[in-house]
Design an enzyme around this catalytic site. Structure first.
Site, PDB file in Angstrom:
ATOM      1  N   TRP A   1      44.600  82.741  63.317  1.00 57.84           N
ATOM      2  CA  TRP A   1      44.090  84.015  63.830  1.00 57.84           C
ATOM      3  C   TRP A   1      43.276  83.843  65.122  1.00 57.84           C
ATOM      4  O   TRP A   1      42.673  84.808  65.583  1.00 57.84           O
ATOM      5  CB  TRP A   1      43.230  84.694  62.770  1.00 57.84           C
ATOM      6  N   ASP A   2      43.232  82.647  65.675  1.00 60.16           N
ATOM      7  CA  ASP A   2      42.411  82.394  66.863  1.00 60.16           C
ATOM      8  C   ASP A   2      40.947  82.710  66.598  1.00 60.16           C
ATOM      9  O   ASP A   2      40.241  83.241  67.451  1.00 60.16           O
ATOM     10  CB  ASP A   2      42.924  83.209  68.062  1.00 60.16           C
TER      11      ASP A   2
END
Length: 854
Positions: free
Chosen positions: A517-518
């Site tokens: 998801w960064d």
């Protein structure tokens, strides 16, 4: 019907109004039917039909139009209050346009009265009323579940409807809140034994070199000697000359122009984010392109400047220099060259040291004052590997991370973190995740392990323990993890405590398991003495993009407040076997908001709110940690900008308050299969046809099966507004001892924001996206800019009330500082603006103080 002679201006006004209402009715009815088919709100279809009937009756110049629309409007009001209560901003798309139509319909009554005649008119009225009342019943009669589900408590995620078998749980899972170095699912790292040292082994390595003994930590007050105030990063000043009683008298006392503004080639790519340092009588400023300027801290007069000559092609996402580091050489004579020095990294990957007094390169540092940070990296191109954050200096070692441009390729330059002698520039150690047996430079012909997680943000340090705390990011490909090594899974999105003398990691704490998801760690941790039942404990407070705030023992990484592992969705996406079935959630405090619902969608009018509702229903969303998907968009909430990002927290230990500003926005993302990405022209930075600006809306993620398209903030293309209702950001005071919220306020007004990029100039508090952090003072004040309304504020630390503000010449996406010169307290900010936040670019540094006393 009116005769031709009767058709004056009023008649044509009614005809135009009828046409507009019919068009809106068609769009809302059609969209409402689509939304209803997707399982969404019942409101829009009957409301659209009611508008169509109203428009038809207006064409007929029948008074029934008024009565039908009154029923539609009444139903709209009931629905709006039911969905959103009395909250102002959520009611804008629900009630503003319908109220405007109501006024226009009421103004048409004189014309309609002339057009309505006899029994036929009365029959039309009766029929229209029947239609309108039936529509009104539909407006309010649908089950609430069709509009929005019950909001989950903050941080909780509904269980997936059909969870897949657990294929990612470890053979021997760690207990929740247990050993920080091994917590979470996933296989144990395969590194050699010295790759992860235990806390008990750490003291043997510390202080082995007498020249590396702990030095006094320079403190805030008269000075602001480090990016976070000190290397312990509390962003606190003991100054109290400016306080809650007199802050309203603050005035500008000087400003300075750095001269660093974007060239034509760099236009739209500037994001300075700079926090100056103040030591002695001097203020040290780093410009977006890495030029260092020293000015007199009392007057703003320039003393010297150094230009490293960075070219525009070295700009990665944006031209950024968050700060510099200050270092005093132990035992050096005061008049010795470079006894006091400034160190910083550049966008073209150099570590530079200059004399703090004269601005001349330090001849004993590296080669003519420079160290080439590209050594050992292997293949790279300008803008792929850049330094945007200052080094952290502990025990005489300058610890350097770097930004590796996201989304390009698995075979990206290494995320290696390195320590350099702050005097000579010699490599002291290299923390190369893929080669734990070698803490030096790579052997001849080899390179640091490519594609590993990097540290683009700012480390904190404990000088006494000799530990530096590295907030790590993701591997080179953020949104696909199946190709990652076991070591990458173990250390990505983790805080790693490293021995500043040897480079050996002492402990690490994972904030996300198998991050796709960064949610890389952007915030600098803060070191405090944390109050416990057994007395104060040396602790570290770490905030994350997903909103969790963890409290850890500085020496061991042990959670001082246990965290909880909760189940998260794994029944979606392209990597169901890779996803972790649980994620850690803080037991101390979280900035995580309740899950989004359809009713949280927003817009300028009912039309764009309806469009956002449709997009919400079309997307995959199962709450926080919804997995990335390729068949359609998925909603990531919070987005990669937080929670908390690089602005970090401020801590007032004396008052026992922690201050955190945060973002509250989703992203609207999609994984793009490789064939589709190739067709759309998604190219990596090293490919010949790469376009840094204006290219396809996707990063290629070469080496993985998917590119990634991210709609940051989930914006509507036509209006530029965000699909989620305000607020989009806030600032919160947290009780340090208990983790309980003391107050929480939206941060930012609507004055510089509006549809189509047109500023509304409304001074009303809305809560805007924000980047940059707060500082706190003993005067009971928080100073912060950060929001996109281009204001700097002084906020009452105890209540959250804004006591003073001033309009800035550029966006305030940075952190201010405060210091004292000649008995006078100053507050200084470099509001350089930000291309990503769409705020004005400026090169002006501004100082505030109370009026000088006679």
């Amino acid at each position: 019907m009116a005769t031709v002679q009767d058709r004056g201006a009023g008649f044509w006004m009614v005809m135009v109004l009828a046409a507009v209402i019919v068009i809106f009715g068609l769009l809302i009815a059609a969209g409402g039917g689509w939304l209803l088919a997707l399982g969404g709100s019942w409101y829009y279809l009957p409301a659209g039909l009611g508008l169509l009937v109203t428009g038809w009756l207006l064409f007929r110049q029948s008074m029934a139009a008024v009565w039908v629309y009154l029923v539609v409007y009444a139903g709209t009001v009931v629905w709006a209050l039911w969905e959103a209560g009395l909250n102002l901003w959520p009611q804008v798309p629900r009630l503003v346009a319908p109220t405007l139509i109501l006024l226009l319909v009421l103004l048409s009554i004189p014309v309609l009265r002339r057009g309505s005649r006899g029994a036929s008119a009365r029959r039309t009225v009766a029929g229209a009323l029947a239609i309108g009342l039936g529509g009104g019943l539909l407006l309010t009669g649908g089950p609430r579940e069709g509009i929005a589900q019950e909001a989950a408590p903050p941080g909780e995620t509904p269980a997936p409807a059909e969870a897949l078998p657990d294929t990612t749980a470890p053979e021997t899972p760690a207990p929740a809140g247990g050993d920080a170095s091994t917590a979470g699912p996933g296989p144990a790292p395969t590194e050699e034994p010295d790759a992860v040292n235990t806390a008990e082994e750490a003291p043997a390595a510390l202080g082995a070199d007498a020249e590396r003994a702990a030095a006094p930590v320079l403190q805030t007050g008269e000075d602001w000697p480090a990016y976070g105030g000190t290397t312990e990063a509390r962003r606190y000043s003991p100054l109290d000359q400016i306080d809650t009683s007199n802050v309203g008298e603050l005035e500008r006392v000087w400003s300075f122009r750095t001269g660093d503004l974007p060239s034509e080639a760099a236009r739209g790519r500037y994001s300075p984010e700079n926090t100056p340092l103040k030591v002695g009588d001097d203020l040290y400023i780093c410009t977006p392109m890495g030029r260092i300027v020293a000015v007199d801290a009392a007057t703003g007069l320039e003393e010297w400047r150094f230009d490293p000559g960075v070219s525009d092609d070295a700009i990665p996402y944006g031209a950024t220099c968050r700060g510099v580091a200050y270092y005093e050489v132990p035992g050096a004579a005061a008049d010795e060259a470079c006894a006091r020095r400034i160190l910083w990294g550049t966008l073209d990957a150099r570590l530079i040291a200059v004399d703090a007094q004269l601005g001349q390169p330090c001849p004993d540092f590296g080669l003519n004052g420079e160290v080439n940070l590209e050594e050992g990296l292997g293949d790279t191109v300008p803008g792929w590997y850049s330094v945007t954050s200052p080094p952290t200096i502990v025990r005489g070692v300058a610890v350097m991370g770097a930004q590796v441009k996201d989304g390009q390729a698995e075979n990206s330059p290494s995320g290696v973190v390195r320590g350099y002698d702050a005097v000579t520039g010699e490599l002291a150690w290299a923390w190369d995740l893929g080669n734990p047996s070698n803490r030096g430079a790579p052997a001849e012909g080899e390179v640091y392990t490519r594609g590993t997680p990097n540290m683009w943000t700012i480390a904190a340090a404990d000088e006494e323990l000799g530990l530096v705390y590295l907030p790590m990011g993701n591997s080179a490909v953020d949104y696909y993890g199946s190709n990652r090594s076991e070591a990458e899974n173990e250390y990505a999105t983790a805080l790693v405590a490293v021995d500043a003398l040897t480079g050996n990691d002492v402990w690490h704490f994972r904030t996300v398991y198998n991050d796709v998801w960064d949610y890389d760690l952007g915030s600098q941790p803060s070191l405090v003495d944390f109050p416990t039942a057994d007395g104060p404990r040396p602790a570290l407070i770490l905030s994350s993009k997903q909103g969790d705030i963890f409290v850890l023992d500085r020496a061991t990484g042990e959670p001082l407040v246990p965290f909880e592992e909760r189940e998260v969705p794994t029944d979606l996406g392209v990597e169901q076997d890779y996803l972790s079935p649980v994620q850690p959630f803080s037991g101390y405090h979280s900035l995580l908001m309740p899950d989004l619902e359809e009713r949280h969608m927003w817009g300028m009018t009912p039309l764009d709110q309806l469009w956002c509702r449709i997009q919400f229903r079309r997307a995959h969303y199962s709450g926080v940690y919804t997995p990335p998907t390729a068949d359609r968009r998925w909603i990531q909430y919070p987005g990669y900008n937080g929670g908390q990002d690089w602005g970090s927290m401020a801590v007032d230990v004396e008052r026992g308050l922690l201050i955190a500003n945060y973002n509250d926005m989703p992203n609207y993302n999609r994984l793009i299969p490789r064939d589709e990405a190739d067709e759309m022209g998604a190219r990596a930075i090293f490919e010949p046809d790469y376009q840094p600006e204006g290219g396809p809306d996707a990063d290629p993620q070469l080496g993985s099966p998917y590119a990634i398209s991210v709609n940051a903030g989930w914006r509507v293309g036509l209006t530029g507004l965000l699909c989620k209702e305000p607020p989009y950001g806030g600032i919160r005071a947290i009780d340090l001892a208990t983790g309980e919220t003391v107050w929480d306020e939206p941060l930012g007004t609507a004055r510089r924001n509006g549809p189509f990029g047109i500023p509304s100039m409304l001074p009303m508090k809305i809560g805007t996206p924000n980047n940059g952090g707060p500082i706190v003072t003993a005067g009971g004040l928080i100073f912060i800019a950060a929001a996109t309304d281009d204001l700097i504020r002084a906020i009452d630390l105890e209540t959250g009330e804004t006591l003073w503000q001033d309009a800035l010449p550029g966006g305030g996406q940075t952190t201010p500082i405060t210091y004292e010169v000649g008995g006078r307290q100053f507050v200084v900010i470099y509001p350089g603006g930000h291309h990503f936040m769409e705020t004005p670019i400026s090169d002006e540094v501004i100082a505030y103080a109370l009026p000088a006393s006679d």
